[in-house]
Design a protein around this motif. Structure first.
Motif, PDB file in Angstrom:
ATOM      1  N   GLY A 265       9.718 -12.058  19.677  1.00 43.61           N
ATOM      2  CA  GLY A 265       9.257 -13.380  20.088  1.00 43.61           C
ATOM      3  C   GLY A 265      10.122 -14.048  21.135  1.00 43.61           C
TER       4      GLY A 265
ATOM      5  N   PHE B 217       5.839 -18.749  15.992  1.00 44.40           N
ATOM      6  CA  PHE B 217       4.987 -17.910  16.813  1.00 44.40           C
ATOM      7  C   PHE B 217       3.613 -17.813  16.160  1.00 44.40           C
TER       8      PHE B 217
ATOM      9  N   GLY C 257       4.337 -19.508  21.487  1.00 43.32           N
ATOM     10  CA  GLY C 257       5.662 -19.582  20.855  1.00 43.32           C
ATOM     11  C   GLY C 257       6.237 -20.973  20.789  1.00 43.32           C
TER      12      GLY C 257
END
Length: 360
Positions: free
Chosen positions: A99, A161, A170
């Protein structure tokens, strides 16, 4: 620094199946989350995985885990690193890495390591400061085209996320640093969020006296970011501070460099979404400062646009304690994507815009 060593080691793991194009975050999120969940025992999985429409998905805070029960009368949920096996920690680190960009991953893991610095500085004997008190939660079932999400959270790290029908976002993204600068011990000089501080101050210093009067919205800096942990980011009134339209080309470039420091914490696919928001804003950007301009004093700044907000403060612990956050006014937790999905999908009946099932 033992946690950083553990987390950074995960970067040596082979690419997981289905990792996809290097610019595409979503396939890596899916594969790492699936691998992580598959490694858990039934009891661990029960504590880690929640329904996507669970209100838990919107709970977030950046205070230490041990402080959550006293403030909220509930624990911080999710599986802690310290409750994982060594193999599970590697898989958790891979999910964290999926992420974030390399820059963002280094910041997040180094922030976690600062708990060891605080443990020594505060002579903590009760375990309040612990680089393994970071919690991992998954919402829904990870899939390439489905709707699901995950959260990684602990002291000064709160990352969220969301994947909606194969589109990943995100936000919100919170990173903090205490101390902002390590001033004793073997890590003296370490400044995890030094660029965020230096670039903001450089822009303020580059303003003319007249511009600075407009940018300075308060002589005293607030004690924290103004949006704190509100579910939806909002500031009262019209944007304050200096408009980008009133800046010179050189000053606008400095503003762009400051914004890029926050944009580039995410991997290419998600960073590009933020760049599109910046591009759409054009000159509808405002830079505001509060507090002391010279280094060492309490200070705060924000960058506000119609679609997003960046906040930074450094006021606590004799102005050696930073908070930073990126918020999307309409897109945190993928709410805008969910709204679009539920408005266009026949399966939307019985759901609200946030994706939670309505009570009959």
């Amino acid at each position: 620094m033992r946690q950083v060593v553990c987390l950074m080691a995960a970067l040596l793991l082979p690419v997981l199946p289905g990792a996809g194009h290097p610019n595409h975050a979503r396939p890596r999120m899916v594969s790492t989350a699936k691998q992580f969940l598959a490694s858990l025992t039934p009891e661990q999985r029960e504590r880690t995985q929640f329904r996507f429409d669970d209100e838990e998905r919107f709970f977030w805070h950046y205070i230490p885990t041990d402080d959550i029960p006293g403030q909220y009368k509930r624990p911080r949920r999710g599986l802690m690193l310290k409750e994982m096996t060594a193999a599970q920690k590697h898989l958790a680190a891979a999910m964290l890495s999926a992420g974030l960009s390399q820059q963002g991953y280094i910041k997040a893991t180094t922030i976690m390591s600062l708990e060891d610095v605080l443990r020594i500085l505060e002579k903590d004997m009760k375990g309040r400061r612990d680089p393994e008190k970071y919690h991992f939660s998954v919402f829904g079932e990870p899939s390439d085209e489905g709707t699901w999400g995950y959260r990684i959270e602990g002291h000064h790290v709160s990352l969220h996320f969301t994947v909606v029908k194969g589109r990943a976002v995100g936000n919100p993204t919170f990173l903090g640093s205490n101390p902002a600068e390590v001033r004793s011990g073997p890590h003296t000089g370490l400044r995890v969020l030094g660029a965020e501080e230096d670039k903001g101050r450089a822009l303020m210093r580059a303003l003319t006296p007249e511009q600075r009067k407009i940018a300075l919205v308060a002589e005293k800096a607030p004690s924290d970011i103004l949006t704190t942990t509100d579910r939806q980011a909002a500031l009262k009134g019209q944007p304050g501070g200096l408009s980008a339209s009133k800046m010179s080309a050189a000053q606008r470039q400095m503003l762009a460099d400051l914004i890029a420091e926050y944009v580039d914490n995410l991997p290419a696919e998600l960073a590009e979404q933020r760049r599109e928001r910046v591009k759409a804003a054009g000159n509808q950007l405002w830079f505001a400062w509060a507090g002391v301009v010279e280094p060492g004093g309490p200070h705060y700044y924000r960058v506000q646009a119609p679609g997003f907000l960046i906040e930074y403060d450094n006021t606590q612990n004799q102005a050696n304690h930073i908070h930073t956050v990126w918020r999307d006014f309409n897109g945190d937790w993928g709410v805008d994507l969910l709204k679009e999905h539920y408005q266009t999908s026949p399966a939307a009946h019985g759901h609200d815009a946030a994706g939670a099932r309505r009570t009959p």
